[in-house]
Scaffold this active site. Structure first.
Site, PDB file in Angstrom:
ATOM      1  CB  CYS A 115      -0.932   0.003   1.211  1.00 29.71           C
ATOM      2  SG  CYS A 115      -1.966  -1.458   1.268  1.00 29.71           S
ATOM      3  CG  HIS A 260      -3.525   3.067   0.958  1.00 28.32           C
ATOM      4  ND1 HIS A 260      -3.890   2.557  -0.271  1.00 28.32           N
ATOM      5  CD2 HIS A 260      -3.699   2.058   1.857  1.00 28.32           C
ATOM      6  CE1 HIS A 260      -4.252   1.293  -0.123  1.00 28.32           C
ATOM      7  NE2 HIS A 260      -4.148   0.970   1.156  1.00 28.32           N
ATOM      8  CG  ASN A 290      -6.812  -1.423  -0.302  1.00 30.00           C
ATOM      9  OD1 ASN A 290      -5.940  -1.044  -1.087  1.00 30.00           O
ATOM     10  ND2 ASN A 290      -6.562  -1.712   0.962  1.00 30.00           N
TER      11      ASN A 290
HETATM   12  N1  ACO Z   1     -19.295 -10.267   4.714  1.00 33.41           N
HETATM   13  C1  ACO Z   1     -20.065 -10.617   5.755  1.00 33.41           C
HETATM   14  N2  ACO Z   1     -19.543 -10.966   6.947  1.00 33.41           N
HETATM   15  C2  ACO Z   1     -18.212 -10.988   7.059  1.00 33.41           C
HETATM   16  C3  ACO Z   1     -17.362 -10.635   6.005  1.00 33.41           C
HETATM   17  C4  ACO Z   1     -17.970 -10.269   4.785  1.00 33.41           C
HETATM   18  N3  ACO Z   1     -17.241  -9.914   3.714  1.00 33.41           N
HETATM   19  N4  ACO Z   1     -16.090 -10.732   6.430  1.00 33.41           N
HETATM   20  C5  ACO Z   1     -16.128 -11.135   7.706  1.00 33.41           C
HETATM   21  N5  ACO Z   1     -17.411 -11.287   8.099  1.00 33.41           N
HETATM   22  C6  ACO Z   1     -17.928 -11.701   9.389  1.00 33.41           C
HETATM   23  C7  ACO Z   1     -16.926 -12.452  10.228  1.00 33.41           C
HETATM   24  O1  ACO Z   1     -16.902 -13.810   9.873  1.00 33.41           O
HETATM   25  C8  ACO Z   1     -17.432 -12.214  11.613  1.00 33.41           C
HETATM   26  O2  ACO Z   1     -18.474 -13.115  11.862  1.00 33.41           O
HETATM   27  P1  ACO Z   1     -18.697 -13.736  13.333  1.00 33.41           P
HETATM   28  O3  ACO Z   1     -18.937 -12.564  14.223  1.00 33.41           O
HETATM   29  O4  ACO Z   1     -19.868 -14.621  13.147  1.00 33.41           O
HETATM   30  O5  ACO Z   1     -17.420 -14.451  13.654  1.00 33.41           O
HETATM   31  C9  ACO Z   1     -18.036 -10.814  11.548  1.00 33.41           C
HETATM   32  O6  ACO Z   1     -18.244 -10.538  10.155  1.00 33.41           O
HETATM   33  C10 ACO Z   1     -17.140  -9.751  12.132  1.00 33.41           C
HETATM   34  O7  ACO Z   1     -15.830  -9.967  11.629  1.00 33.41           O
HETATM   35  P2  ACO Z   1     -14.649  -9.070  12.061  1.00 33.41           P
HETATM   36  O8  ACO Z   1     -13.413  -9.482  11.349  1.00 33.41           O
HETATM   37  O9  ACO Z   1     -14.601  -8.996  13.550  1.00 33.41           O
HETATM   38  O10 ACO Z   1     -15.153  -7.692  11.486  1.00 33.41           O
HETATM   39  P3  ACO Z   1     -14.609  -6.269  11.767  1.00 33.41           P
HETATM   40  O11 ACO Z   1     -15.693  -5.454  12.350  1.00 33.41           O
HETATM   41  O12 ACO Z   1     -13.287  -6.283  12.446  1.00 33.41           O
HETATM   42  O13 ACO Z   1     -14.388  -5.753  10.286  1.00 33.41           O
HETATM   43  C11 ACO Z   1     -12.620  -5.376   8.699  1.00 33.41           C
HETATM   44  C12 ACO Z   1     -13.475  -6.404   9.402  1.00 33.41           C
HETATM   45  C13 ACO Z   1     -13.515  -4.493   7.846  1.00 33.41           C
HETATM   46  C14 ACO Z   1     -11.621  -6.073   7.790  1.00 33.41           C
HETATM   47  C15 ACO Z   1     -11.929  -4.538   9.796  1.00 33.41           C
HETATM   48  O14 ACO Z   1     -11.221  -5.364  10.674  1.00 33.41           O
HETATM   49  C16 ACO Z   1     -11.021  -3.526   9.231  1.00 33.41           C
HETATM   50  O15 ACO Z   1     -11.466  -2.496   8.778  1.00 33.41           O
HETATM   51  N6  ACO Z   1      -9.710  -3.801   9.291  1.00 33.41           N
HETATM   52  C17 ACO Z   1      -8.724  -2.963   8.692  1.00 33.41           C
HETATM   53  C18 ACO Z   1      -8.085  -3.738   7.648  1.00 33.41           C
HETATM   54  C19 ACO Z   1      -8.178  -3.124   6.295  1.00 33.41           C
HETATM   55  O16 ACO Z   1      -8.966  -2.275   5.992  1.00 33.41           O
HETATM   56  N7  ACO Z   1      -7.310  -3.588   5.482  1.00 33.41           N
HETATM   57  C20 ACO Z   1      -7.207  -3.102   4.174  1.00 33.41           C
HETATM   58  C21 ACO Z   1      -5.989  -3.688   3.562  1.00 33.41           C
HETATM   59  S1  ACO Z   1      -4.564  -3.198   4.418  1.00 33.41           S
HETATM   60  C22 ACO Z   1      -4.364  -1.638   4.055  1.00 33.41           C
HETATM   61  O17 ACO Z   1      -4.584  -1.218   2.962  1.00 33.41           O
HETATM   62  C23 ACO Z   1      -3.931  -0.765   5.170  1.00 33.41           C
END
Ligand code: ACO
Length: 333
Positions: A115, A260, A290
């Site tokens: 990134c 980014h 992204n």
């Molecule tokens: N659709 C539906 N449900 C989903 C999906 C999806 N695509 N993905 C995960 N879930 C479910 C999980 O299985 C989980 O279910 P459970 O509660 O039954 O176990 C539930 O949703 C919650 O999952 P979490 O991983 O806890 O969700 P969270 O609220 O943390 O959101 C996310 C996930 C959006 C990835 C968040 O952690 C985040 O924003 N992280 C930052 C990472 C990021 O944005 N990376 C980008 C690439 S790196 C970069 O560019 C910096």
């Protein structure tokens, strides 16, 4: 001493638009889940990966950046190509891009800082130009993520985030003072590497690709989403403040912060931590997802077209991603 300024910027994304509703048909996810957690409404994915590669997308973006700069490909004397999704394990995409632009013989440097690839590349270009080594450098960030993600429910946490696309910048030498790239700041901390990585294939295993890797799903990216989020919302503000302090400018002097495009929630957290008004932080993640190394030049191109900045405006670029790596730059447009 020469200074380096961006004289042309351009983007190119595949025509094929994949909405969150399209993803609902192939995995257990929902438009609501994706929008609420990431801000993404759609992304562009290639339909024919043999034809639409990082170097073909990159070459189209490069042509647009060259047009804006008023230059011919033959005016370019060095290429920097940033991607985490090269069309082949080696050589990198830089030489394929070079061939497509008909630039036989000039140097082509591949960088893979995920990134932060575009800002790392910008910093390298800045040093080459300040030293007098090159006059016009083509910097391209391009990704084809769609062929490397698990598009089933098993991979949904990562698959819904990423889009394909390319952005390019022409960086040229100038004698003007207080313009162009004013400062760049590059950081990394490898102890976090395995929280956002693609383990296989790789030379740490022999043979470097095998059936076990496919069976255990390690050929797809792994992301510890909450861990990434926590570090991203700390490192983004930190590296932006570092760049401001290095130049002596304040937040009030900045026309636009172009981060980014990782996740809308990360962007909003950064904006709030820095106490910046919403209109000072650019976002277009809803349209592209992204796009990693391509996200900043795509965002710059859109922001410029939308009139969000213009001549002499002070811009801050910042990124955080796999490695972990993080970086910032300040430039006067
Ligand atoms: N659709 C539906 N449900 C989903 C999906 C999806 N695509 N993905 C995960 N879930 C479910 C999980 O299985 C989980 O279910 P459970 O509660 O039954 O176990 C539930 O949703 C919650 O999952 P979490 O991983 O806890 O969700 P969270 O609220 O943390 O959101 C996310 C996930 C959006 C990835 C968040 O952690 C985040 O924003 N992280 C930052 C990472 C990021 O944005 N990376 C980008 C690439 S790196 C970069 O560019 C910096």
């Amino acid at each position: 001493m020469k200074r380096a300024r961006i004289t042309g910027i351009g983007k190119y994304v595949p025509e094929n638009v994949v909405t969150n509703f399209d993803l609902e048909k192939i995995m257990d996810t929902s438009d609501t889940w994706i929008r609420e957690r990431t801000g993404i409404a759609q992304r562009h994915w290639v339909t024919n990966p043999a034809v639409e590669t990082v170097s073909t997308l990159g070459a189209e973006a490069a042509k647009r950046a060259l047009d804006m700069a008023g230059l011919q490909p033959s005016d370019i004397d060095f290429i920097i190509f940033a991607t985490l999704s090269p069309e082949h394990f080696f050589p990198g995409g830089g030489v394929f891009l070079q061939e497509k632009l008909g630039l036989e013989g000039i140097g082509a440097l591949d960088i893979r800082n995920q990134c932060t690839g575009f800002i790392y590349g910008l910093s390298v270009a800045d040093q080459f130009i300040r030293s007098g080594m090159y006059k016009n450098i083509l910097l391209v960030g391009a990704e084809v993520h769609s062929t490397g993600i698990d598009k089933t429910t098993r991979g949904r946490d990562v698959a819904v985030l990423f889009g394909d696309g390319a952005g390019a910048a022409v960086i040229s030498a100038t004698d003007e003072k207080d313009c162009g790239i004013l400062t760049t700041h590059l950081h990394a901390d490898g102890k976090h590497a395995k929280h956002l990585w693609l383990q296989n294939p790789g030379s740490a295993q022999s043979p470097f690709v095998n059936e076990q890797m496919i069976a255990d799903n390690s050929i797809y990216p792994y992301m510890n989403g909450r861990y990434v989020f926590k570090y991203a919302v700390t490192r983004f503000p930190e590296v932006i403040m570092e760049a401001l302090q290095a130049t002596g400018y304040s937040k009030n002097d900045v026309k636009l912060v172009i981060p980014h495009q990782a996740n809308q929630r990360i962007t909003e957290a950064v904006q709030q931590k820095l106490e910046l008004p919403t209109e000072k932080v650019y976002s277009n993640i809803h349209n592209y997802g992204n796009t990693t190394a391509a996200s900043i030049p795509i965002a710059m191109t859109d922001a410029l077209q939308e009139g969000r900045f213009g001549e002499n405006d002070l811009l801050v670029l910042a990124a955080f991603g796999s490695g972990f790596t993080w970086a910032s730059a300040i430039l006067r447009w």
